[in-house]
Enzyme design. Structure first.
Site, PDB file in Angstrom:
ATOM      1  N   ALA A  36       0.830  -1.342  -0.079  1.00 17.73           N
ATOM      2  CA  ALA A  36      -0.012  -0.150   0.042  1.00 17.73           C
ATOM      3  C   ALA A  36       0.887   1.185   0.107  1.00 17.73           C
ATOM      4  O   ALA A  36       0.769   2.085  -0.640  1.00 17.73           O
ATOM      5  CB  ALA A  36      -0.798  -0.159   1.217  1.00 17.73           C
ATOM      6  N   ARG A  74      -5.275   0.541  -9.067  1.00 13.69           N
ATOM      7  CA  ARG A  74      -5.802  -0.696  -8.091  1.00 13.69           C
ATOM      8  C   ARG A  74      -6.610  -0.075  -6.989  1.00 13.69           C
ATOM      9  O   ARG A  74      -6.544   1.055  -6.696  1.00 13.69           O
ATOM     10  CB  ARG A  74      -4.573  -1.052  -7.261  1.00 13.69           C
ATOM     11  CG  ARG A  74      -3.457  -1.983  -8.180  1.00 13.69           C
ATOM     12  CD  ARG A  74      -2.512  -2.740  -7.420  1.00 13.69           C
ATOM     13  NE  ARG A  74      -3.070  -3.877  -6.793  1.00 13.69           N
ATOM     14  CZ  ARG A  74      -2.364  -4.877  -5.765  1.00 13.69           C
ATOM     15  NH1 ARG A  74      -1.063  -4.396  -5.407  1.00 13.69           N
ATOM     16  NH2 ARG A  74      -2.837  -5.664  -5.298  1.00 13.69           N
ATOM     17  N   ASP A  89      -4.290  -2.529   3.770  1.00 15.01           N
ATOM     18  CA  ASP A  89      -4.236  -1.654   2.671  1.00 15.01           C
ATOM     19  C   ASP A  89      -5.163  -0.590   3.035  1.00 15.01           C
ATOM     20  O   ASP A  89      -5.320   0.480   2.166  1.00 15.01           O
ATOM     21  CB  ASP A  89      -4.669  -2.669   1.631  1.00 15.01           C
ATOM     22  CG  ASP A  89      -3.642  -3.445   1.150  1.00 15.01           C
ATOM     23  OD1 ASP A  89      -3.299  -4.434   1.831  1.00 15.01           O
ATOM     24  OD2 ASP A  89      -2.832  -3.229   0.297  1.00 15.01           O
ATOM     25  N   LYS A 133      -4.044  -8.316   3.003  1.00 13.18           N
ATOM     26  CA  LYS A 133      -3.814  -9.416   1.919  1.00 13.18           C
ATOM     27  C   LYS A 133      -5.016 -10.503   2.203  1.00 13.18           C
ATOM     28  O   LYS A 133      -4.970 -10.802   3.534  1.00 13.18           O
ATOM     29  CB  LYS A 133      -2.256  -9.902   1.855  1.00 13.18           C
ATOM     30  CG  LYS A 133      -2.011 -11.108   1.240  1.00 13.18           C
ATOM     31  CD  LYS A 133      -2.531 -10.803  -0.164  1.00 13.18           C
ATOM     32  CE  LYS A 133      -1.875  -9.529  -0.696  1.00 13.18           C
ATOM     33  NZ  LYS A 133      -2.653  -9.105  -2.239  1.00 13.18           N
TER      34      LYS A 133
HETATM   35  O1  MRU Z   1      -1.133  -7.267  -3.417  1.00 13.89           O
HETATM   36  P1  MRU Z   1      -0.057  -6.297  -2.730  1.00 13.89           P
HETATM   37  O2  MRU Z   1       1.077  -7.131  -2.693  1.00 13.89           O
HETATM   38  O3  MRU Z   1       0.037  -4.882  -3.000  1.00 13.89           O
HETATM   39  O4  MRU Z   1      -0.614  -6.470  -1.274  1.00 13.89           O
HETATM   40  C1  MRU Z   1       0.047  -6.042  -0.169  1.00 13.89           C
HETATM   41  C2  MRU Z   1      -0.450  -6.067   1.130  1.00 13.89           C
HETATM   42  O5  MRU Z   1      -1.641  -6.542   1.294  1.00 13.89           O
HETATM   43  C3  MRU Z   1       0.296  -5.621   2.365  1.00 13.89           C
HETATM   44  O6  MRU Z   1      -0.041  -6.348   3.538  1.00 13.89           O
HETATM   45  C4  MRU Z   1      -0.183  -4.157   2.756  1.00 13.89           C
HETATM   46  O7  MRU Z   1      -0.153  -3.460   1.440  1.00 13.89           O
HETATM   47  C5  MRU Z   1       0.580  -3.422   3.766  1.00 13.89           C
HETATM   48  S1  MRU Z   1       2.353  -2.991   3.084  1.00 13.89           S
HETATM   49  C6  MRU Z   1       3.228  -2.195   4.211  1.00 13.89           C
END
Ligand code: MRU
Length: 337
Positions: free
Chosen positions: A54, A86, A228, A239
């Protein structure tokens, strides 16, 4: 804190006239960089997960706007293209809103470059602060489990949940680190393990499906994850697989910590039900490293985030402070007061 040891990776690098990104699709096999010279290339890199996580998505998007200004592209077009890259991580919209406010105030290309740099620099400082705050919640000799990748690769540096783990290990509070694979894209297996090995932090990879068994064994005291989007009542999108970890943690008396900068908090979204969950190409589930593993003709459903209800979260750590047992009231006090 020994940042020379624990904060050495910079995956998003501004080069003055282009943005250099460490291509996260290729790690850990290859450390290859891609160069983005305009907002369209940055948008594509976000869509394709060359840059992900994120905060990193927000930072890259801010640089995308700075690039558009430098190239004399339409800023409105760049903003809307980047915004649509996204849907779930609100850091993307937050960073673009911040750039848009500067544009509305008459900022030129140099001022927009300055703003993107500020967004990146502030994220690093927030992570370092959250690392200390989060680690202080953890009793000495603890074991922890994390999910996805929340480290330097996903942020300006150091990481959110992984920053807490770095700080906790350095302070001698965390003795054992476990990372879930994070199927299907394998952020845990490919990226978190890469960061931990580079730091010399002993860690064990587990299959996502081993998490409840691990908790039952009594080896871990905390699950520590990033976010996120955190809604106004504390419900947290992260995630896919995070929600089932929170349910299992509560069942086993394991505590559950969410670590995210305030740019991940979305007070305009009332609850987790209002968060759009990104659905990605089923092909990501039907193949591993480009190799089809599922019978031809099979279909798949591939939501890449889920929402953990606030009541399953023991602590939300942001750079503004720690919220224990989050709910709409305490969230409001910290983020709207
Ligand atoms: O699909 P992604 O790899 O962008 O998802 C990332 C996550 O879900 C992380 O846990 C979240 O963005 C926090 S990153 C500090």
């Amino acid at each position: 804190m020994d940042y020379d040891r624990y904060d050495r990776i910079r995956a998003v690098q501004w080069q003055g006239d282009h943005l250099r990104l460490l291509d996260q699709r290729l790690l850990p096999q290859q450390e290859r960089w891609i160069d983005c010279a305009n907002a369209a290339q940055v948008t594509q890199a976000i869509k394709d997960l060359a840059v992900r996580g994120a905060p990193a998505i927000g930072i890259a998007a801010a640089w995308g706007v700075a690039l558009a200004a430098k190239q004399g592209e339409s800023l409105d077009a760049a903003l809307s293209m980047l915004r649509a890259a996204r849907p779930t991580a609100v850091n993307l919209m937050w960073a673009l809103d911040r750039m848009m406010a500067r544009i509305a105030a008459g900022a030129d290309a140099a001022a927009l470059e300055h703003e993107a740099k500020a967004i990146q620099d502030e994220d690093l400082l927030a992570n370092r602060h959250m690392g200390q705050l989060g680690a202080s919640l953890i009793a000495p000799h603890s074991g922890v489990l994390t999910h996805c990748n929340t480290g330097s690769l996903a942020t300006a540096g150091y990481g959110t949940a992984l920053g807490v783990i770095r700080a906790g290990v350095a302070a001698g509070r965390i003795e054992q680190v476990f990372a879930g694979e994070t199927r299907p894209w394998q952020q845990g297996a490919r990226l978190t393990m890469w960061e931990l090995v580079r730091d010399g932090i002993p860690a064990k990879l587990i299959a996502d499906s081993a998490a409840s068994h691990l908790m039952k064994s009594g080896v871990i005291q905390w699950v520590i994850v990033g976010a996120d989007r955190i809604a106004a009542n504390g419900d947290t999108a992260n995630k896919i697989g995070t929600y089932q970890l929170a349910i299992a943690a509560r069942h086993h008396g394991v505590k559950f910590m969410v670590v995210a900068p305030s740019s991940t908090v979305d007070m305009a979204t009332a609850t987790g039900d209002d968060i759009e969950i990104e659905l990605r190409d089923p092909a990501e589930l039907l193949a591993v490293a480009g190799q089809r593993t599922v019978v031809e003709g099979a279909d798949a459903w591939n939501p890449v985030f889920d929402v953990t209800p606030a009541e399953l979260i023991d602590a939300i750590v942001t750079e503004r402070g720690v919220i224990e047992r989050p709910n709409a009231g305490v969230m409001q006090l910290m983020f709207l007061a």
